[in-house]
Scaffold this active site. Structure first.
Site, PDB file in Angstrom:
ATOM      1  N   ILE A  50      39.010  46.598  47.878  1.00 52.90           N
ATOM      2  CA  ILE A  50      39.037  46.526  49.351  1.00 52.90           C
ATOM      3  C   ILE A  50      40.480  46.658  49.841  1.00 52.90           C
ATOM      4  O   ILE A  50      41.349  45.905  49.399  1.00 52.90           O
ATOM      5  CB  ILE A  50      38.498  45.164  49.852  1.00 52.90           C
ATOM      6  CG1 ILE A  50      37.123  44.870  49.286  1.00 52.90           C
ATOM      7  CG2 ILE A  50      38.464  45.134  51.370  1.00 52.90           C
ATOM      8  CD1 ILE A  50      36.611  43.493  49.670  1.00 52.90           C
ATOM      9  N   LYS A  75      44.647  34.527  45.724  1.00 50.10           N
ATOM     10  CA  LYS A  75      44.461  35.658  46.649  1.00 50.10           C
ATOM     11  C   LYS A  75      44.669  35.201  48.085  1.00 50.10           C
ATOM     12  O   LYS A  75      45.299  35.892  48.891  1.00 50.10           O
ATOM     13  CB  LYS A  75      43.068  36.259  46.451  1.00 50.10           C
ATOM     14  CG  LYS A  75      42.905  36.911  45.074  1.00 50.10           C
ATOM     15  CD  LYS A  75      41.451  37.189  44.752  1.00 50.10           C
ATOM     16  CE  LYS A  75      41.277  37.829  43.382  1.00 50.10           C
ATOM     17  NZ  LYS A  75      39.890  37.883  42.924  1.00 50.10           N
TER      18      LYS A  75
HETATM   19  N1  HSE Z   1      37.673  37.431  38.107  1.00 51.37           N
HETATM   20  C1  HSE Z   1      37.929  38.067  39.359  1.00 51.37           C
HETATM   21  C2  HSE Z   1      36.661  37.981  40.197  1.00 51.37           C
HETATM   22  C3  HSE Z   1      38.329  39.501  39.158  1.00 51.37           C
HETATM   23  O1  HSE Z   1      35.637  37.506  39.695  1.00 51.37           O
HETATM   24  O2  HSE Z   1      36.679  38.346  41.354  1.00 51.37           O
HETATM   25  C4  HSE Z   1      39.170  40.059  40.235  1.00 51.37           C
HETATM   26  O3  HSE Z   1      40.278  39.294  40.548  1.00 51.37           O
END
Ligand code: HSE
Length: 438
Positions: free
Chosen positions: A138, A207
């Protein structure tokens, strides 16, 4: 025509191999879009002999990522090694110090060192791009930093972990337990090497920390995030949420409040008919609310090699075109310190599931504790008790009761629950899920 842009890729796992595949498959088109050739000059990975299913003929091989990062034979270092510190950090620093551009998918690295790395990049006039670090494929970084720059952002929230969303979706659709769904997510390759990062909310927090910085112009502060994962969610919660018209999602939320910016990651009840509630499986979604646009939501695949590689290649193309923006949306030295809003001041509705002891007056006592904390109740429901004929242990004498509160504060809910526990009205720990106002 400018000379070719020479890439050095460190890390040939799922994402690295997918990047090579895209570069090969779209070689001509990418070069046409950039107005110059994009050339894979060198790679670095642990095991030379492993067949990764991608052609690497004519590509130089490095054993040491730091040596690759500093090499005069590349213009851009693509870091796909992973990890917060260690060789990933060392090699990215070395690349920027050498004046090379850097593209990375490493959210942990950015969440911990993003501001320092942005300062180094700016000092060397070297691009640092990390679209793939948040939300997989995204384009949320670019959207926040560039397309939405004409907004004062008031809140952003999103499903930022594919593994958790996959687990919660399967629990809801197939009535499975958390453990059963986690095993499937691991088998399908969505989860991190250590799935605790996914299910305990740390991946989402990394994130969110990056998004908060860009959205609010503040320094990244991942340690100031309130984090709760999904491992305590039980099928009973999923079923109760459904009956009450909600779905449970692990959300990362950053929100401007009077006392500062809230950053929180926790299982969240969202109305079943809301757009975010309908984001299912491994899909991620991020909603941004701003004074000019109102609200916008982007959704798409948040994990997986090909989707993540799509974002990496987009960043490579930006660099090939000479597009330069401050990595965090404004010069890193001008980012404000992050002013944390206290979680106890958080305002919202709450879902509570209590195992209430089967004794006269227990309901009344619980209602009194809530009233004394000035919490107004929207609903209080006793779930079905097991049939009388079924054998009942001492703990079976407790009945599951679900409570939905109207808007209140975290402090009020915590103090009411402490009192309910201390009065001995419930057995075990209460389950608390916040309801997001949408
Ligand atoms: N382990 C992460 C998820 C992968 O499940 O979104 C991407 O950061």
């Amino acid at each position: 025509m400018e000379g070719p842009l020479r890439l050095g890729i460190a890390g040939l796992g799922t994402v690295g191999a997918s990047v090579v595949q895209i570069l090969r498959r779209h070689e001509n088109d990418l070069s046409a879009q950039a107005g110059r050739a994009i050339k894979l000059a060198a790679v670095c990975a642990r095991d030379r002999s492993r067949d990764r299913g991608v052609p690497l003929d004519g590509v130089a091989w490095f054993d040491d990522p730091v040596a690759l990062a500093k090499s005069d034979d590349i213009d851009v270092f693509v870091e796909l090694i992973g990890g917060e510190d260690g060789v990933a950090l060392e090699s990215v620093r070395a690349a920027l110090d050498s004046g090379h551009g850097v593209v990375t998918a490493n959210k942990a690295l950015l969440a911990s060192h993003g501001v320092d790395l942005a300062l180094i990049a700016e000092a060397h006039d070297a691009p640092l791009a990390f679209e793939a670090a948040v939300g997989g494929g995204i384009p949320i970084i670019k959207a926040l930093r560039e397309a939405l720059a004409g907004n004062h952002i008031t809140r952003l929230f999103g499903i930022l972990n594919g593994t958790c969303n996959y687990i919660l979706t399967r629990m809801e659709e197939d009535g499975l337990t958390f453990g059963e769904c986690l095993e499937d997510a691991q088998r399908l390759g969505y989860a991190e090497a250590d799935p605790t990062f996914d299910v305990e909310g740390l991946d989402t927090a990394h994130k969110l920390a990056i998004l908060t910085s860009i959205a609010f112009g503040t320094r990244i502060d991942k340690d100031a995030i309130f984090v709760e994962g999904i491992s305590a969610i039980e099928p009973e919660d999923i079923a109760a949420a459904d009956e009450l018209g909600y779905r449970i999602k692990l959300l990362g939320v950053a929100q401007q409040t009077e006392s500062g910016i809230e950053q929180r990651v926790h299982p969240t009840m969202v109305p079943r008919d809301s757009t975010i509630a309908r984001v299912s499986g491994v899909t991620n979604a991020v909603a941004v609310e701003g004074d000019s646009i109102g609200s916008v939501m982007l959704s798409g695949p948040g994990a997986g090699g090909s989707a993540t590689a799509s974002a990496v290649v987009g960043d490579i193309l930006d660099i090939a075109r000479g597009i330069k923006v401050p990595p965090l949306g404004r010069p890193a030295a001008s980012l404000e310190p992050y002013r944390r809003a206290k979680m106890r001041a958080h305002e919202g509705g709450y879902y509570l599931r209590l195992m209430v002891r089967d004794r006269p007056g227990a309901f009344a006592a619980i209602a009194r504790c809530m009233a004394d904390a000035e919490i107004s109740l929207e609903s209080i429901v006793q779930r079905n008790r097991p049939p009388k004929s079924a054998p009942r242990s001492h703990d079976d004498e407790a009945q599951a009761v679900t409570i939905i509160t109207y808007e209140t504060t975290e402090a009020a809910v915590r103090s009411a629950l402490e009192r309910i526990e201390s009065e001995g009205q419930i057995s075990g720990k209460p389950n608390l899920i916040r309801i997001e106002r949408l």
